[in-house]
Design an enzyme around this catalytic site. Structure first.
Site, mmCIF file in Angstrom:
data_model
loop_
_atom_site.group_PDB
_atom_site.id
_atom_site.type_symbol
_atom_site.label_atom_id
_atom_site.label_comp_id
_atom_site.label_asym_id
_atom_site.label_seq_id
_atom_site.Cartn_x
_atom_site.Cartn_y
_atom_site.Cartn_z
ATOM 1 N N HIS A 447 -7.565 -5.362 -31.636
ATOM 2 C CA HIS A 447 -8.487 -6.255 -30.908
ATOM 3 C C HIS A 447 -7.766 -7.444 -30.295
ATOM 4 O O HIS A 447 -8.362 -8.180 -29.513
ATOM 5 C CB HIS A 447 -9.593 -6.738 -31.853
ATOM 6 C CG HIS A 447 -10.560 -5.657 -32.212
ATOM 7 N ND1 HIS A 447 -11.759 -5.488 -31.568
ATOM 8 C CD2 HIS A 447 -10.483 -4.661 -33.123
ATOM 9 C CE1 HIS A 447 -12.393 -4.437 -32.071
ATOM 10 N NE2 HIS A 447 -11.635 -3.928 -33.021
ATOM 11 N N ASP A 653 -5.838 -14.125 -25.140
ATOM 12 C CA ASP A 653 -6.969 -13.474 -25.813
ATOM 13 C C ASP A 653 -6.875 -11.976 -25.602
ATOM 14 O O ASP A 653 -6.492 -11.531 -24.504
ATOM 15 C CB ASP A 653 -8.289 -13.984 -25.208
ATOM 16 C CG ASP A 653 -9.371 -14.181 -26.264
ATOM 17 O OD1 ASP A 653 -9.354 -13.457 -27.272
ATOM 18 O OD2 ASP A 653 -10.230 -15.068 -26.068
HETATM 19 P P1 ADQ Z 1 -12.737 -13.243 -31.139
HETATM 20 O O1 ADQ Z 1 -11.428 -13.939 -31.177
HETATM 21 O O2 ADQ Z 1 -13.692 -13.624 -32.189
HETATM 22 O O3 ADQ Z 1 -12.574 -11.656 -31.144
HETATM 23 P P2 ADQ Z 1 -14.435 -13.124 -28.658
HETATM 24 O O4 ADQ Z 1 -14.133 -11.840 -28.005
HETATM 25 O O5 ADQ Z 1 -14.675 -14.197 -27.689
HETATM 26 O O6 ADQ Z 1 -13.302 -13.592 -29.653
HETATM 27 O O7 ADQ Z 1 -15.728 -12.957 -29.524
HETATM 28 C C1 ADQ Z 1 -16.356 -14.052 -30.120
HETATM 29 C C2 ADQ Z 1 -17.782 -13.682 -30.488
HETATM 30 O O8 ADQ Z 1 -18.302 -14.724 -31.294
HETATM 31 C C3 ADQ Z 1 -18.678 -13.547 -29.272
HETATM 32 O O9 ADQ Z 1 -19.523 -12.418 -29.421
HETATM 33 C C4 ADQ Z 1 -19.505 -14.829 -29.291
HETATM 34 O O10 ADQ Z 1 -20.837 -14.671 -28.832
HETATM 35 C C5 ADQ Z 1 -19.513 -15.187 -30.750
HETATM 36 N N1 ADQ Z 1 -19.566 -16.656 -30.886
HETATM 37 C C6 ADQ Z 1 -18.672 -17.550 -30.462
HETATM 38 N N2 ADQ Z 1 -19.094 -18.805 -30.710
HETATM 39 C C7 ADQ Z 1 -20.265 -18.672 -31.321
HETATM 40 C C8 ADQ Z 1 -21.210 -19.599 -31.849
HETATM 41 N N3 ADQ Z 1 -21.005 -20.911 -31.823
HETATM 42 N N4 ADQ Z 1 -22.326 -19.107 -32.391
HETATM 43 C C9 ADQ Z 1 -22.535 -17.779 -32.457
HETATM 44 N N5 ADQ Z 1 -21.698 -16.879 -31.975
HETATM 45 C C10 ADQ Z 1 -20.577 -17.315 -31.427
HETATM 46 C C11 ADQ Z 1 -11.471 -10.744 -31.233
HETATM 47 C C12 ADQ Z 1 -10.363 -10.938 -30.205
HETATM 48 C C13 ADQ Z 1 -10.942 -10.942 -28.817
HETATM 49 C C14 ADQ Z 1 -11.719 -9.653 -28.578
HETATM 50 C C15 ADQ Z 1 -12.685 -9.388 -29.701
HETATM 51 C C16 ADQ Z 1 -13.305 -8.008 -29.591
HETATM 52 O O11 ADQ Z 1 -9.667 -12.157 -30.454
HETATM 53 O O12 ADQ Z 1 -9.930 -11.078 -27.843
HETATM 54 O O13 ADQ Z 1 -12.449 -9.776 -27.368
HETATM 55 O O14 ADQ Z 1 -12.056 -9.460 -30.964
HETATM 56 O O15 ADQ Z 1 -12.319 -7.029 -29.526
#
Ligand code: ADQ
Length: 746
Positions: A447, A653
């Site tokens: 991921h 990311d």
């Molecule tokens: P993350 O590093 O966690 O994931 P991201 O892909 O942006 O990063 O996902 C974050 C998730 O958390 C999103 O679904 C978002 O809605 C949720 N989120 C963020 N802030 C929030 C808040 N304050 N309240 C509720 N929900 C919140 C890892 C990798 C990424 C990759 C994903 C999936 O680092 O690059 O996209 O896995 O593979």
């Protein structure tokens, strides 16, 4: 235990009874060459007695050629013989082939090996009825890798046009065999010979015997022969070695004697390594997902709250894919054991998908999770070499944790089930699973980014990690760039052969493929609930600005939140006309708070917010509102929809789902603008976003200004193209594509 003895007495006394006995490692011990391993005269006499017992049918089911069995067992005509893993059988008369095999195809394969045999002294091909086996045990050690790579490439190419054949796991050889020929097909034949109502007992020591175990019926039983906790198996029982097998057969004969019972103890033990689950093979999960942490599905939300839970794309994507395949999801509970061992595996089938979990020793939390995972692999893979820190004991804990996941997986699924591992916490789980005899397809999806070779080289265990990754059959990445980095590392740091989408290494073919993850867009398009709408309206009016810029992230230094604040500050300095008119809302969900770097990030962000608000804030206007909390999906969706700019600017990311969620949530008639870091994996797909460089505060401030001024037609044009992408590649298509690819390997 009395109940075990009762079970075995009932089975031993049943008529008709069939015994299916593997030869090498089961009836007789291994020797250095097959020629030296043969039954003693005493064993032959004893087997003649077993085979002649009234109501008993006894078959030797072996991988050896007919001639070898014929010669060994000539003195025991009552024995049924099965040769070449089921390809040939002999009842009371002559040998018969069990199935039609495309002989010409095997001839062709044998021919293909000729140049390779000529190039490597000591290698030879053994031709069997349903298989071709290329042996390399006599090839000089320094050449074996090259032989294996060449042979695997050749076989893999050939298999593409011969789907009815398969590669077998054999020691120091590559064997290609007709798929429909295996020890399992002998069971039906033995049953027919034994008569109506037969119950069978199958004994074997090797993975090919599992094919026999897999087709046993509910009244039958299987015994794995061998020492200790070796591998996962379909057998429920264990015998330690060939002498114990003879003892067991003696016990069976004694139990069948009318009036008397056995005069020695039952040597069979409950197999400690067998899966503790009851049920037939078909009831067991055929797909297992493994990730470090599990989704918190057990929270008992009221029905009206259900759509409100932010369960995340991964859960939404995996749930239907696992449910369809009767799958299971295994992870760490997040809890610790007081001992130095992982806990026994526990399951909950009430959830959807069904979950299984283990607790890990307390010491591993600091070493495996906070240590190697989050202070080693995470910063390295995100290209933050300055934050990387390695320690030997952390690596050891990482290896042990991967072993613990593999051991738990072995308890839960059959050795031929498909297993899908997720992310950087479990890069070694395939190695551990293979060692335990897992034969089914193994896949890993990473991921996070995969770094370039110059960074990857910093990892003291770079070779082990690459070997571990190449024990998977399928390795998936978000972007072609990450896949290219991986291939580059393989070609620089291993002797593996690297093709466009495949790596050949140590006899295994690993497919390297790109699967960009998506979201479930409909979840972000639902109307806001009244309480949510009131909450967001109150937030916006409290800011006193007319335009809203929104950042949403886990609190993590890779997300570039301080850099984002700095660029917002530059916007207010370079473009003073925005003062009083635009506010930044930054929502950060707490993450890894017990890792010092994360606590430090929080401080840096809070200091920057204080500084900007102190310098620019007015009584009627708050420049930056920082919210350190989690929101429901419905709440996030409305925040996204209300924002004029989605400010998604990670320094690096894997993908970044927030960018896709922002797009999905927009009103298509009046959409906001996505300002996206070019260093997010999402930038590869989301071309129509405004791409920015988060390391350049002035440049990002100018991009922010451009986003805020973008005219409606341009916004609509960009958004409709982005929405098309986000709707086409969803979380569900991602999971389905990966599992389909996984199920089609080997
Ligand atoms: P993350 O590093 O966690 O994931 P991201 O892909 O942006 O990063 O996902 C974050 C998730 O958390 C999103 O679904 C978002 O809605 C949720 N989120 C963020 N802030 C929030 C808040 N304050 N309240 C509720 N929900 C919140 C890892 C990798 C990424 C990759 C994903 C999936 O680092 O690059 O996209 O896995 O593979």
């Amino acid at each position: 235990m009395a109940s075990h003895v009762d079970h075995w007495l009932a089975l031993a006394r049943h008529t008709p009874l069939a015994l299916l006995l593997d030869l090498d490692g089961t009836l007789i011990p291994f020797a250095s060459t097959p020629g030296e391993a043969r039954p003693s005269p005493e064993l032959l006499t004893f087997l003649a007695k077993v085979a002649a017992a009234p109501g008993v049918t006894c078959a030797v089911v072996s991988g050896r050629p007919r001639s070898s069995l014929e010669e060994m067992f000539a003195s025991v005509p009552e024995l049924r013989l099965v040769a070449e893993h089921g390809a040939w059988r002999k009842g009371s008369g002559a040998w018969h082939p069990a199935a039609q095999v495309e002989v010409s195809a095997l001839d062709e394969l044998e021919q293909l090996f000729a140049p390779l045999l000529a190039a490597h002294a000591g290698s030879f091909v053994e031709r069997k009825s349903a298989s071709v086996c290329a042996h390399y045990r006599c090839v000089p050690a320094a050449e074996r890798e090259a032989f294996l790579v060449g042979a695997t490439a050749l076989v893999e190419r050939w298999l593409e046009s011969h789907p009815s054949f398969d590669i077998l796991d054999v020691v120091e050889a590559i064997e290609v065999r007709a798929r429909h020929v295996n020890k399992g097909i002998s069971l039906e034949w033995v049953r027919e010979r034994a008569g109506v109502g037969v119950r069978c007992i199958a004994l074997g020591d090797d993975v090919t015997d599992e094919d026999m175990f897999a087709v046993l019926g509910p009244g039958d039983d299987a015994i794995l022969v061998g020492p200790g906790r070796r591998r996962s198996t379909l057998a429920r029982w264990r015998l330690s070695d060939p002498p114990a097998v003879s003892d067991f057969l003696r016990w069976i004969l004694a139990a069948r004697q009318e009036g008397s019972g056995p005069d020695h103890a039952l040597p069979v033990a409950m197999a400690t390594y067998s899966r503790p689950r009851a049920g037939t093979s078909s009831e067991r999960p055929r797909l297992l997902a493994i990730s470090n942490r599990l989704p918190h599905l057990r929270e008992r939300a009221e029905p009206s709250d259900k759509r409100n839970r932010n369960v995340g794309g991964l859960v939404s994507a995996l749930e239907p894919v696992l449910a369809e395949r009767h799958g299971l999801w295994l992870g760490w509970s997040g809890k610790s054991t007081p001992t130095a061992q992982a806990s026994a595996v526990r399951t909950d089938a009430e959830t959807s998908p069904s979950l299984a979990w283990i607790d890990l020793p307390e010491a591993w939390q600091g070493k495996y999770y906070n240590g190697l995972c989050n202070r080693g692999l995470w910063p390295l893979f995100h290209s933050f070499p300055g934050r990387v820190r390695f320690a030997d004991d952390e690596w050891e804990a990482y290896v042990q944790a991967n072993e613990a996941f593999a051991a738990a997986a072995g308890e839960l699924v059959d050795p031929d089930a498909a297993i899908w591992a997720h992310d950087y916490h479990v890069l070694l789980v395939a190695t551990a699973l293979r060692r335990r005899g897992h034969r089914g397809p193994l896949g890993l999806f990473l991921h996070i980014p995969f770094p370039g070779a110059d960074l990857f080289e910093m990892l003291p265990w770079a070779g082990q990690i690459l070997d571990g990754l190449l024990d998977f059959d399928l390795v998936g990445f978000h972007t072609p760039g990450f896949a290219a980095n991986f291939r580059e590392c393989v070609s620089r740091f291993t002797p593996g052969q690297v093709g466009d989408d495949v790596v050949l290494h140590r006899g295994r073919r690993t497919r390297v493929q790109v699967f960009p993850i998506g979201i479930m867009p409909e979840g972000f398009q639902e109307p806001a609930e009244p309480a949510t709408a009131a909450d967001v309206a109150a937030l916006v009016s409290s800011l006193g600005a007319t335009r809203l810029v929104l950042g949403v992230d886990r609190l993590d230094y890779t997300k570039g939140i301080p850099e984002r604040l700095l660029a917002f500050e530059r916007l207010l300095r370079l473009f003073p006309e925005w003062r009083g008119k635009v506010s930044l809302v930054q929502v950060s969900v707490p993450s890894r708070a017990d890792v010092p770097e994360y606590a430090e990030q929080r401080q840096i962000i809070e200091t920057a917010v204080g500084r900007i608000n102190g310098e620019y804030g007015e009584s009627h206007w708050v420049p930056v509102r920082y919210l350190y909390r989690s929101y429901t999906r419905n709440h996030l969706a409305l925040l996204y929809r209300t924002a004029d700019v989605g400010y998604v600017t990670p320094l690096r990311d894997g993908m970044n789902l927030v960018a896709k969620e922002f797009v999905a949530a927009q009103d298509p008639t009046n959409p906001g603008v996505l300002l996206l870091s070019r260093f997010a994996g999402a930038a590869v797909e989301l071309h129509e976003a405004l791409l920015t460089n988060p390391y350049h505060a002035d440049g990002m401030a100018r991009d922010l200004d451009r986003a805020l001024r973008m005219p409606a037609p341009e916004r609509r044009g960009r958004h409709s193209a982005l929405l098309e992408t986000v709707s086409r590649t969803t979380a569900l298509t991602w999971a389905t594509d990966f599992v389909t690819a996984l199920e089609s390997v080997r």
